[in-house]
Write a protein that holds these residues in place. Structure first.
Motif, mmCIF file in Angstrom:
data_model
loop_
_atom_site.group_PDB
_atom_site.id
_atom_site.type_symbol
_atom_site.label_atom_id
_atom_site.label_comp_id
_atom_site.label_asym_id
_atom_site.label_seq_id
_atom_site.Cartn_x
_atom_site.Cartn_y
_atom_site.Cartn_z
ATOM 1 N N ILE A 35 19.828 35.373 -0.690
ATOM 2 C CA ILE A 35 20.612 34.865 -1.814
ATOM 3 C C ILE A 35 20.356 35.765 -3.021
ATOM 4 O O ILE A 35 19.204 36.051 -3.366
ATOM 5 C CB ILE A 35 20.228 33.402 -2.115
ATOM 6 C CG1 ILE A 35 20.672 32.510 -0.946
ATOM 7 C CG2 ILE A 35 20.823 32.939 -3.438
ATOM 8 C CD1 ILE A 35 20.159 31.088 -1.015
ATOM 9 N N SER A 37 21.972 35.285 -6.280
ATOM 10 C CA SER A 37 21.902 34.523 -7.529
ATOM 11 C C SER A 37 22.365 33.093 -7.302
ATOM 12 O O SER A 37 23.026 32.796 -6.312
ATOM 13 C CB SER A 37 22.738 35.180 -8.630
ATOM 14 O OG SER A 37 24.107 35.145 -8.292
ATOM 15 N N VAL A 38 22.015 32.237 -8.266
ATOM 16 C CA VAL A 38 22.329 30.810 -8.182
ATOM 17 C C VAL A 38 22.769 30.323 -9.556
ATOM 18 O O VAL A 38 22.172 30.690 -10.569
ATOM 19 C CB VAL A 38 21.080 30.008 -7.733
ATOM 20 C CG1 VAL A 38 21.360 28.527 -7.723
ATOM 21 C CG2 VAL A 38 20.576 30.487 -6.388
ATOM 22 N N ILE A 54 26.187 29.534 -5.121
ATOM 23 C CA ILE A 54 25.213 30.449 -4.537
ATOM 24 C C ILE A 54 25.935 31.746 -4.170
ATOM 25 O O ILE A 54 26.950 31.727 -3.477
ATOM 26 C CB ILE A 54 24.558 29.819 -3.291
ATOM 27 C CG1 ILE A 54 23.868 28.499 -3.686
ATOM 28 C CG2 ILE A 54 23.583 30.785 -2.648
ATOM 29 C CD1 ILE A 54 23.364 27.695 -2.514
ATOM 30 N N THR A 55 25.394 32.870 -4.645
ATOM 31 C CA THR A 55 26.012 34.169 -4.405
ATOM 32 C C THR A 55 25.115 35.017 -3.514
ATOM 33 O O THR A 55 23.901 35.058 -3.697
ATOM 34 C CB THR A 55 26.276 34.886 -5.742
ATOM 35 O OG1 THR A 55 27.135 34.048 -6.538
ATOM 36 C CG2 THR A 55 26.941 36.229 -5.545
ATOM 37 N N TYR A 56 25.755 35.694 -2.549
ATOM 38 C CA TYR A 56 25.055 36.608 -1.647
ATOM 39 C C TYR A 56 25.965 37.804 -1.373
ATOM 40 O O TYR A 56 27.131 37.810 -1.767
ATOM 41 C CB TYR A 56 24.661 35.903 -0.345
ATOM 42 C CG TYR A 56 25.828 35.533 0.541
ATOM 43 C CD1 TYR A 56 26.218 36.358 1.597
ATOM 44 C CD2 TYR A 56 26.544 34.354 0.338
ATOM 45 C CE1 TYR A 56 27.290 36.013 2.405
ATOM 46 C CE2 TYR A 56 27.614 34.017 1.144
ATOM 47 C CZ TYR A 56 27.984 34.846 2.179
ATOM 48 O OH TYR A 56 29.044 34.517 2.975
ATOM 49 N N THR A 99 30.569 34.112 -3.161
ATOM 50 C CA THR A 99 29.991 32.932 -3.794
ATOM 51 C C THR A 99 30.473 31.697 -3.038
ATOM 52 O O THR A 99 31.672 31.546 -2.797
ATOM 53 C CB THR A 99 30.404 32.834 -5.272
ATOM 54 O OG1 THR A 99 29.928 33.996 -5.962
ATOM 55 C CG2 THR A 99 29.813 31.596 -5.929
ATOM 56 N N PHE A 116 15.304 29.013 -2.964
ATOM 57 C CA PHE A 116 16.435 29.762 -2.440
ATOM 58 C C PHE A 116 15.920 31.034 -1.769
ATOM 59 O O PHE A 116 15.268 31.864 -2.407
ATOM 60 C CB PHE A 116 17.420 30.097 -3.563
ATOM 61 C CG PHE A 116 18.065 28.887 -4.163
ATOM 62 C CD1 PHE A 116 19.127 28.268 -3.530
ATOM 63 C CD2 PHE A 116 17.606 28.351 -5.358
ATOM 64 C CE1 PHE A 116 19.738 27.138 -4.074
ATOM 65 C CE2 PHE A 116 18.204 27.222 -5.918
ATOM 66 C CZ PHE A 116 19.269 26.621 -5.268
ATOM 67 N N GLN A 118 15.357 34.591 -0.440
ATOM 68 C CA GLN A 118 15.754 35.894 -0.963
ATOM 69 C C GLN A 118 15.346 37.050 -0.056
ATOM 70 O O GLN A 118 15.299 38.193 -0.495
ATOM 71 C CB GLN A 118 15.174 36.097 -2.359
ATOM 72 C CG GLN A 118 15.792 35.148 -3.365
ATOM 73 C CD GLN A 118 15.564 35.607 -4.761
ATOM 74 O OE1 GLN A 118 14.430 35.680 -5.212
ATOM 75 N NE2 GLN A 118 16.644 35.931 -5.458
#
Length: 147
Positions: A35, A37-38, A54-56, A99, A116, A118
């Protein structure tokens, strides 16, 4: 976290390993992605559902969002992103920022701790982004002037 990913991959492999056309290789696999960012509220309201963005990064066009890996342990929530990876030679090799939304129903009254996923460090140890979110009991009705 790794044991759940392995279990999911093994389950998919068992369901896709038998093929009618004689090709025994599965046409897809599952992969847990880090992940990036959140985005989430600074506080939760008890009894409401809050959206967590949630962005990946999907490495190429063969990666498609599948689901969340979601563990509950008391008031701690561990979250990871699972993608379906299709075995397709025509994938576009350009990474894509994705996202996705997780709707979180607030049922408890104490502070929630989110972990989360990472990725792993150089020694193979899972790394997490930690977020603590307090819970308030209810919203205050500012415009309620009953007499």
């Amino acid at each position: 976290m790794k044991k759940y990913v392995l279990l999911a991959i093994l389950s998919i492999a068992m369901f896709t390993s038998c093929s009618v056309d004689g090709d025994s290789s599965p046409s897809f696999s599952l992969e847990v992605l880090p992940i990036e960012s959140v985005e989430m509220p600074e506080q939760f309201t008890h009894g409401e559902t809050h959206e967590i963005l949630i962005t990946y990064v999907a490495p190429n066009s063969c990666y498609q969002f599948n689901d969340f890996l979601y563990e509950i342990e008391g008031h701690v929530r561990t979250v990871a992103i699972v993608n379906t990876v299709y075995n397709n030679p025509d994938c576009i090799a350009q990474p894509e920022v994705v996202t996705v939304s997780l709707d979180f129903p607030v049922t408890g009254t104490e502070t929630y701790i989110f972990k989360f996923y990472q990725g792993e460090d150089a020694q193979g140890v899972d790394q997490y982004y930690l977020v603590e979110v307090p819970v308030i009991n209810s919203r205050i009705d500012i415009g309620d002037n009953r007499q």
